[in-house]
Scaffold this motif. Structure first.
Motif, PDB file in Angstrom:
ATOM      1  N   VAL A  69     -50.656  -7.417  39.711  1.00 44.51           N
ATOM      2  CA  VAL A  69     -49.420  -8.203  39.740  1.00 44.51           C
ATOM      3  C   VAL A  69     -49.651  -9.567  39.088  1.00 44.51           C
ATOM      4  CG1 VAL A  69     -47.718  -9.280  41.257  1.00 44.51           C
ATOM      5  CG2 VAL A  69     -48.598  -6.982  41.788  1.00 44.51           C
ATOM      6  N   LEU A  70     -50.781 -10.220  39.413  1.00 45.71           N
ATOM      7  CA  LEU A  70     -51.070 -11.549  38.831  1.00 45.71           C
ATOM      8  C   LEU A  70     -51.130 -11.481  37.301  1.00 45.71           C
ATOM      9  CD1 LEU A  70     -53.914 -12.859  41.186  1.00 45.71           C
ATOM     10  CD2 LEU A  70     -51.602 -13.807  40.964  1.00 45.71           C
ATOM     11  N   GLY A  71     -51.793 -10.455  36.795  1.00 44.13           N
ATOM     12  CA  GLY A  71     -51.940 -10.313  35.344  1.00 44.13           C
ATOM     13  C   GLY A  71     -50.621  -9.962  34.681  1.00 44.13           C
ATOM     14  N   ALA A  72     -49.869  -9.063  35.307  1.00 48.44           N
ATOM     15  CA  ALA A  72     -48.595  -8.637  34.706  1.00 48.44           C
ATOM     16  C   ALA A  72     -47.633  -9.817  34.600  1.00 48.44           C
ATOM     17  CB  ALA A  72     -47.985  -7.503  35.536  1.00 48.44           C
ATOM     18  N   GLU A  73     -47.726 -10.738  35.551  1.00 50.76           N
ATOM     19  CA  GLU A  73     -46.821 -11.892  35.530  1.00 50.76           C
ATOM     20  C   GLU A  73     -47.091 -12.822  34.341  1.00 50.76           C
ATOM     21  OE1 GLU A  73     -47.349 -13.447  39.457  1.00 50.76           O
ATOM     22  OE2 GLU A  73     -45.762 -12.172  40.295  1.00 50.76           O
ATOM     23  N   LEU A  74     -48.250 -12.675  33.717  1.00 53.39           N
ATOM     24  CA  LEU A  74     -48.559 -13.505  32.540  1.00 53.39           C
ATOM     25  C   LEU A  74     -47.894 -12.959  31.269  1.00 53.39           C
ATOM     26  CD1 LEU A  74     -52.405 -14.047  33.106  1.00 53.39           C
ATOM     27  CD2 LEU A  74     -50.553 -15.646  33.643  1.00 53.39           C
ATOM     28  N   LEU A  75     -47.405 -11.726  31.344  1.00 55.77           N
ATOM     29  CA  LEU A  75     -46.884 -11.068  30.146  1.00 55.77           C
ATOM     30  C   LEU A  75     -45.389 -11.317  29.988  1.00 55.77           C
ATOM     31  CD1 LEU A  75     -48.557  -7.577  30.808  1.00 55.77           C
ATOM     32  CD2 LEU A  75     -49.496  -9.464  29.450  1.00 55.77           C
ATOM     33  N   ALA A  76     -44.970 -11.548  28.742  1.00 57.69           N
ATOM     34  CA  ALA A  76     -43.538 -11.645  28.469  1.00 57.69           C
ATOM     35  C   ALA A  76     -42.951 -10.232  28.488  1.00 57.69           C
ATOM     36  CB  ALA A  76     -43.313 -12.285  27.101  1.00 57.69           C
ATOM     37  N   PRO A  77     -41.658 -10.095  28.843  1.00 54.97           N
ATOM     38  CA  PRO A  77     -41.052  -8.756  28.841  1.00 54.97           C
ATOM     39  C   PRO A  77     -41.215  -8.073  27.488  1.00 54.97           C
ATOM     40  CG  PRO A  77     -39.565 -10.361  29.826  1.00 54.97           C
ATOM     41  CD  PRO A  77     -40.729 -11.135  29.272  1.00 54.97           C
ATOM     42  N   ALA A  78     -41.392  -6.760  27.532  1.00 53.81           N
ATOM     43  CA  ALA A  78     -41.484  -5.914  26.333  1.00 53.81           C
ATOM     44  C   ALA A  78     -42.715  -6.196  25.471  1.00 53.81           C
ATOM     45  CB  ALA A  78     -40.201  -6.036  25.499  1.00 53.81           C
ATOM     46  N   SER A  79     -43.795  -6.620  26.101  1.00 54.65           N
ATOM     47  CA  SER A  79     -45.026  -6.913  25.351  1.00 54.65           C
ATOM     48  C   SER A  79     -45.709  -5.628  24.885  1.00 54.65           C
ATOM     49  CB  SER A  79     -46.021  -7.669  26.236  1.00 54.65           C
ATOM     50  OG  SER A  79     -45.560  -8.963  26.505  1.00 54.65           O
ATOM     51  N   GLY A  80     -46.553  -5.801  23.865  1.00 55.06           N
ATOM     52  CA  GLY A  80     -47.476  -4.754  23.453  1.00 55.06           C
ATOM     53  C   GLY A  80     -48.881  -5.197  23.841  1.00 55.06           C
ATOM     54  N   VAL A  81     -49.711  -4.243  24.309  1.00 54.31           N
ATOM     55  CA  VAL A  81     -51.063  -4.603  24.739  1.00 54.31           C
ATOM     56  C   VAL A  81     -52.080  -3.621  24.162  1.00 54.31           C
ATOM     57  CG1 VAL A  81     -50.210  -5.621  26.898  1.00 54.31           C
ATOM     58  CG2 VAL A  81     -50.986  -3.252  26.902  1.00 54.31           C
ATOM     59  N   LEU A  82     -53.283  -4.148  23.971  1.00 46.87           N
ATOM     60  CA  LEU A  82     -54.419  -3.314  23.559  1.00 46.87           C
ATOM     61  C   LEU A  82     -55.478  -3.412  24.646  1.00 46.87           C
ATOM     62  CD1 LEU A  82     -56.238  -1.735  21.518  1.00 46.87           C
ATOM     63  CD2 LEU A  82     -56.863  -3.958  20.530  1.00 46.87           C
ATOM     64  N   THR A  83     -56.067  -2.279  25.032  1.00 43.83           N
ATOM     65  CA  THR A  83     -57.176  -2.320  25.970  1.00 43.83           C
ATOM     66  C   THR A  83     -58.366  -1.580  25.379  1.00 43.83           C
ATOM     67  OG1 THR A  83     -57.821  -2.066  28.289  1.00 43.83           O
ATOM     68  CG2 THR A  83     -56.563  -0.248  27.320  1.00 43.83           C
ATOM     69  N   HIS A  84     -59.530  -1.828  25.947  1.00 41.07           N
ATOM     70  CA  HIS A  84     -60.779  -1.257  25.415  1.00 41.07           C
ATOM     71  C   HIS A  84     -61.575  -0.678  26.563  1.00 41.07           C
ATOM     72  CE1 HIS A  84     -63.939  -0.737  22.487  1.00 41.07           C
ATOM     73  NE2 HIS A  84     -64.797  -1.459  23.184  1.00 41.07           N
ATOM     74  N   CYS A  85     -62.309   0.384  26.304  1.00 39.56           N
ATOM     75  CA  CYS A  85     -63.111   1.087  27.313  1.00 39.56           C
ATOM     76  C   CYS A  85     -62.184   1.697  28.369  1.00 39.56           C
ATOM     77  CB  CYS A  85     -64.141   0.155  27.943  1.00 39.56           C
ATOM     78  SG  CYS A  85     -65.423   1.061  28.872  1.00 39.56           S
ATOM     79  N   ASN A  86     -62.740   2.056  29.511  1.00 36.93           N
ATOM     80  CA  ASN A  86     -61.903   2.510  30.624  1.00 36.93           C
ATOM     81  C   ASN A  86     -62.116   1.589  31.807  1.00 36.93           C
ATOM     82  OD1 ASN A  86     -61.905   4.105  33.414  1.00 36.93           O
ATOM     83  ND2 ASN A  86     -60.217   4.784  32.141  1.00 36.93           N
ATOM     84  N   THR A  87     -61.041   0.976  32.240  1.00 40.14           N
ATOM     85  CA  THR A  87     -61.090   0.018  33.347  1.00 40.14           C
ATOM     86  C   THR A  87     -60.135   0.452  34.439  1.00 40.14           C
ATOM     87  OG1 THR A  87     -59.300  -1.271  32.409  1.00 40.14           O
ATOM     88  CG2 THR A  87     -61.529  -1.873  31.718  1.00 40.14           C
ATOM     89  N   GLY A  88     -59.854   1.737  34.486  1.00 36.22           N
ATOM     90  CA  GLY A  88     -58.787   2.209  35.355  1.00 36.22           C
ATOM     91  C   GLY A  88     -59.253   2.662  36.716  1.00 36.22           C
TER      92      GLY A  88
END
Ligand code: MRU
Length: 352
Positions: free
Chosen positions: A143-162
């Motif tokens: 929730v803390l991280g998502a609140e930093l994002l503007a609506p309709a953002s695009g994101v890139l992630t690396h490795c598996n952090t899930g």
């Protein structure tokens, strides 16, 4: 937020007398658990990447300590600790870079050393607590991280952090889960993560299981993607975060972070406080794991590189704190981390 809606995978199942670990070497086509009945099996599973991802390694090792204690006859925790010292040492050394492993083992050692006659119950409770706290931290960070994002953002992630890399929900992938659920994320890209392909084999599979559309890219396509304007954030996890905010994470993270900086894409690092190592001053002090060159020379069992060619296979790199825009832990967000801000949130370590 409905945390369960986008979170179905669980890699670690404690069964009371054994630890079942989802075999991440076989994903995505085979979903199979490896039963571990003693600490040696857990240490091998960590070394061989049956279980991987910094928090998941720590949780598995904590249960490994519980298993090591099963064979021991002792009247107190201190006596048991003495008898399984070598077994715990072996678990502690099973991988070098992710500090969550050493953190979890140190926590288990402390509880065992202080325990009385009920030491068996005490250490099992501690291992369960380590697992439960990780899931809670991930949900909070999401929730803390998502609140930093503007609506309709695009994101890139690396490795598996899930969920596969944690007790559940994930760190960087937890932010992506929460961002999708809250309508902040419109596009998810995952880089394949050579050579072990955590992104290609694990991340896009895990996201597909949870109904989150994601697009796979080659690691080398990251800079080109960032130049296109399709992503506003690079969101990654960490294996160790130093006292000055330097971040060790999967090899290729550093290259993505440099490209992000060049293209004005922001960099978010998401990790529980168990990944913070205030005793290591800077990234230069982190041992970077070197793995078998075979991971580069072969595709599965098939050799794809000419005989006689050498390969160098460091599996982590260090992203300097100066490239990090936001560090998200369950304790809050540290913007542009540096030594002063890290000490304020995580406490300074005396050099004495
Ligand atoms: O070698 P791995 O697969 O254990 O490496 C995993 C990573 O580098 C992850 O990004 C990190 O552990 C964070 S997982 C929440």
């Amino acid at each position: 937020m409905d945390f369960d809606r986008y979170d179905h995978v669980r890699p670690i199942r404690w069964q009371g007398d054994r630890l079942d670990l989802l075999d991440q070497r076989l994903l995505p086509f085979t979903v199979e658990f490896v039963p571990c009945v003693d600490e040696r099996a857990v240490a091998s599973a960590i070394r061989d990447l049956v279980v991987r991802g910094a928090p998941a390694i720590g949780i598995a090792a904590a249960y490994g300590v519980v298993l090591a204690a099963r064979a021991v006859d002792a009247a107190s925790g201190a006596e048991a600790a003495e008898k399984i010292r070598a077994a715990i040492d072996e678990l502690n050394a099973s991988r070098p870079t992710a500090v969550n492993l050493m953190w979890a083992i140190a926590r288990m050692r402390r509880v065992l050393a202080a325990a009385g006659g009920d030491w068996r119950a005490d250490i099992e409770r501690e291992a369960r607590a380590i697992e439960a706290e990780d899931l809670a931290a991930n949900r909070r960070m999401g929730v803390l991280g998502a609140e930093l994002l503007a609506p309709a953002s695009g994101v890139l992630t690396h490795c598996n952090t899930g969920s596969l890399a944690t007790a559940g929900f994930g760190t960087a992938l937890g932010v992506i889960r929460a961002g999708v659920a809250l309508g902040r994320i419109e596009r998810v890209f995952a880089s394949e993560t050579r050579p072990w392909l955590q992104g290609a084999r694990l991340t896009v599979w895990e996201l597909r299981e949870d109904g989150i559309p994601a697009t796979l890219i080659a690691d080398g396509a990251g800079a080109h993607l960032m130049k296109s304007g399709a992503v506003q954030w690079l969101i990654v996890g960490a294996d160790r975060i130093c006292a000055n905010g330097d971040v060790a994470n999967k090899i290729g993270t550093y290259a993505h972070a440099i490209a992000a900086h060049h293209h004005g894409v922001k960099v978010m690092v998401v990790a529980p406080s168990s990944t913070v190592d205030m005793a290591t001053a800077t990234g230069a002090g982190i041992e970077i794991e070197l793995r078998d060159p075979r991971e580069l020379l072969y595709s599965g069992d098939r050799r794809v590189v000419a005989e006689g060619v050498a390969a160098w296979n460091p599996v982590f790199d260090v992203t300097p704190a100066g490239l990090v825009d936001g560090l998200v832990t369950e304790r809050g967000v540290v913007e542009a981390p540096d030594a002063g801000k890290m000490a304020a949130v995580f406490g300074a370590v005396s050099s004495a």
